[in-house]
Design a protein around this motif. Structure first.
Motif, mmCIF file in Angstrom:
data_model
loop_
_atom_site.group_PDB
_atom_site.id
_atom_site.type_symbol
_atom_site.label_atom_id
_atom_site.label_comp_id
_atom_site.label_asym_id
_atom_site.label_seq_id
_atom_site.Cartn_x
_atom_site.Cartn_y
_atom_site.Cartn_z
ATOM 1 N N ARG A 16 25.635 -37.973 -2.882
ATOM 2 C CA ARG A 16 25.867 -36.579 -2.547
ATOM 3 C C ARG A 16 24.734 -36.028 -1.662
ATOM 4 N N SER A 17 25.105 -35.051 -0.882
ATOM 5 C CA SER A 17 24.167 -34.459 0.063
ATOM 6 C C SER A 17 22.887 -33.981 -0.617
ATOM 7 N N ASN A 18 23.025 -33.335 -1.775
ATOM 8 C CA ASN A 18 21.855 -32.761 -2.437
ATOM 9 C C ASN A 18 21.008 -33.802 -3.166
ATOM 10 N N GLU A 19 21.431 -35.066 -3.141
ATOM 11 C CA GLU A 19 20.641 -36.141 -3.733
ATOM 12 C C GLU A 19 19.685 -36.759 -2.707
ATOM 13 N N ARG A 20 19.837 -36.398 -1.453
ATOM 14 C CA ARG A 20 18.998 -36.959 -0.401
ATOM 15 C C ARG A 20 17.583 -36.390 -0.462
ATOM 16 N N GLY A 21 16.670 -37.107 0.182
ATOM 17 C CA GLY A 21 15.337 -36.566 0.342
ATOM 18 C C GLY A 21 15.368 -35.400 1.329
ATOM 19 N N TYR A 22 14.390 -34.494 1.210
ATOM 20 C CA TYR A 22 14.370 -33.330 2.090
ATOM 21 C C TYR A 22 12.943 -32.983 2.446
ATOM 22 N N ALA A 23 12.737 -32.654 3.719
ATOM 23 C CA ALA A 23 11.417 -32.215 4.184
ATOM 24 C C ALA A 23 11.592 -30.980 5.051
ATOM 25 N N ASP A 24 10.766 -29.965 4.803
ATOM 26 C CA ASP A 24 10.782 -28.729 5.585
ATOM 27 C C ASP A 24 9.407 -28.551 6.220
ATOM 28 N N HIS A 25 9.339 -28.785 7.537
ATOM 29 C CA HIS A 25 8.084 -28.660 8.268
ATOM 30 C C HIS A 25 8.028 -27.369 9.080
ATOM 31 N N GLY A 26 8.951 -26.450 8.783
ATOM 32 C CA GLY A 26 9.015 -25.214 9.550
ATOM 33 C C GLY A 26 9.853 -25.404 10.800
ATOM 34 N N TRP A 27 9.297 -26.063 11.798
ATOM 35 C CA TRP A 27 10.031 -26.332 13.043
ATOM 36 C C TRP A 27 11.091 -27.412 12.872
ATOM 37 N N LEU A 28 10.942 -28.237 11.818
ATOM 38 C CA LEU A 28 11.868 -29.344 11.531
ATOM 39 C C LEU A 28 12.305 -29.290 10.082
ATOM 40 N N LYS A 29 13.620 -29.316 9.898
ATOM 41 C CA LYS A 29 14.190 -29.456 8.563
ATOM 42 C C LYS A 29 15.006 -30.743 8.574
ATOM 43 N N SER A 30 14.699 -31.657 7.643
ATOM 44 C CA SER A 30 15.269 -32.998 7.714
ATOM 45 C C SER A 30 15.715 -33.496 6.349
ATOM 46 N N PHE A 31 16.950 -33.988 6.286
ATOM 47 C CA PHE A 31 17.471 -34.687 5.110
ATOM 48 C C PHE A 31 17.399 -36.192 5.365
ATOM 49 N N HIS A 32 16.927 -36.939 4.353
ATOM 50 C CA HIS A 32 16.772 -38.384 4.475
ATOM 51 C C HIS A 32 17.745 -39.088 3.521
ATOM 52 N N THR A 33 18.699 -39.824 4.077
ATOM 53 C CA THR A 33 19.626 -40.604 3.243
ATOM 54 C C THR A 33 18.896 -41.759 2.566
ATOM 55 N N PHE A 34 17.974 -42.391 3.297
ATOM 56 C CA PHE A 34 17.208 -43.521 2.771
ATOM 57 C C PHE A 34 15.712 -43.174 2.782
ATOM 58 N N ASP A 49 7.428 -39.405 3.609
ATOM 59 C CA ASP A 49 6.916 -39.126 2.264
ATOM 60 C C ASP A 49 7.979 -39.236 1.179
ATOM 61 N N TYR A 50 9.232 -39.434 1.586
ATOM 62 C CA TYR A 50 10.310 -39.571 0.599
ATOM 63 C C TYR A 50 10.512 -41.044 0.288
ATOM 64 N N TYR A 51 10.414 -41.393 -1.003
ATOM 65 C CA TYR A 51 10.630 -42.776 -1.412
ATOM 66 C C TYR A 51 11.487 -42.807 -2.665
ATOM 67 N N ASP A 52 12.566 -43.587 -2.594
ATOM 68 C CA ASP A 52 13.445 -43.803 -3.733
ATOM 69 C C ASP A 52 13.825 -45.275 -3.716
ATOM 70 N N PRO A 53 13.345 -46.061 -4.685
ATOM 71 C CA PRO A 53 13.617 -47.510 -4.670
ATOM 72 C C PRO A 53 15.099 -47.852 -4.742
ATOM 73 N N ARG A 54 15.929 -46.885 -5.168
ATOM 74 C CA ARG A 54 17.371 -47.135 -5.227
ATOM 75 C C ARG A 54 18.041 -46.933 -3.867
ATOM 76 N N HIS A 55 17.330 -46.285 -2.951
ATOM 77 C CA HIS A 55 17.903 -45.951 -1.648
ATOM 78 C C HIS A 55 16.881 -46.236 -0.553
ATOM 79 N N ILE A 56 16.730 -47.514 -0.250
ATOM 80 C CA ILE A 56 15.818 -47.937 0.806
ATOM 81 C C ILE A 56 16.586 -48.306 2.067
ATOM 82 N N GLU A 57 17.698 -48.992 1.895
ATOM 83 C CA GLU A 57 18.512 -49.425 3.022
ATOM 84 C C GLU A 57 19.879 -49.835 2.500
#
Length: 239
Positions: free
Chosen positions: A6-24, A28-36
């Motif tokens: 689900r979308s809300n399970e992804r990693g998320y980073a807010d740098h102000g100028w950049l807002k980014s969701f990470h599927t893998f 700084d986002y690390y999830d051993p269940r979702h590397i590749e």
């Protein structure tokens, strides 16, 4: 086997100028269940503010695909390429033995919303290269249009991996089915809208991973824009 992310399970980073969701796992986002997923290493959904962007930085041995959903993204690289990509464009950069580039939102008013996709190559140290092609809406309407492949089939951009990437637009009664060979696996990312995939209702940002499944079936789209990856079950890198 089906696995929904689900979308809300992804990693998320807010740098102000950049807002980014990470599927893998990324930065700084690390999830051993979702590397590749096979050769698929990164799907970042990025929103870059007007007038902002990524300064010059380097990559090696990665197939990098950019897919703009809204706005414009200006690209410059050490190969001498200077291009702007817009909705419908697909940009492919093979980093190979090393390349530097920058990405910038040239608008003074509007953000740019795009997907950056990394696919691990099947060969290291290739000559860096760049490719950009436009795929009009009518070629994706109610179907899966091949946008990247190992041999540039059907006018797609070419990548150094046994992987095929498709884009599709679905609404209403439009239906799509993609057969999945026994030695393949499929990853679907819903870029926007809503769609039913193999009986699962997906909303923007959701994903569906399929292994040991005969086909991907898409129905009941509502402004749906899908990106589909057809991948080998296991991927190796040749030195």
């Amino acid at each position: 086997m089906q696995n929904i992310r689900r979308s809300n399970e992804r990693g998320y980073a807010d740098h102000g100028w950049l807002k980014s969701f990470h599927t893998f796992s990324f930065a700084d986002y690390y999830d051993p269940r979702h590397i590749e997923f096979g050769a698929l290493r990164v799907i970042n959904e990025d929103r870059v503010a007007a007038g902002a962007g990524f300064g010059t930085h380097g990559h090696r041995d990665m197939e990098i695909i950019s897919y703009v959903l809204d706005g414009e993204l200006a690209h410059k690289d050490s190969m001498g390429t200077g291009e702007t990509i817009r909705p419908g464009d697909v940009q492919r950069m093979s980093a190979g033995r090393g390349v530097t580039h920058s990405e910038f939102n040239p608008s003074s008013e509007k953000p740019v919303h795009f997907l950056q996709i990394w696919i691990q190559p099947n060969q290291k140290g290739v000559q860096p290269s760049y490719e950009q092609k436009h795929f009009p809406e009518n070629e994706k309407r109610g179907k899966l249009r091949l946008i990247a492949s190992p041999d540039g089939a059907n006018g797609s951009v070419s990548i150094h991996q046994d992987a095929k990437v498709y884009a599709g637009l679905l609404d209403g009664d439009e239906k799509v089915e993609l057969p999945i060979a026994a030695d393949r696996q499929v990853y679907l990312h819903l870029a926007r809208g809503k769609v039913t995939a193999n009986g699962n209702v997906l909303n923007a940002g959701d994903a569906l991973a399929l292994t040991d499944t005969a086909a991907l079936s898409l129905t009941d789209g509502h402004g749906a824009e899908v990106i589909v990856f057809d991948l080998q079950r296991a991927s190796g890198v040749r030195q």
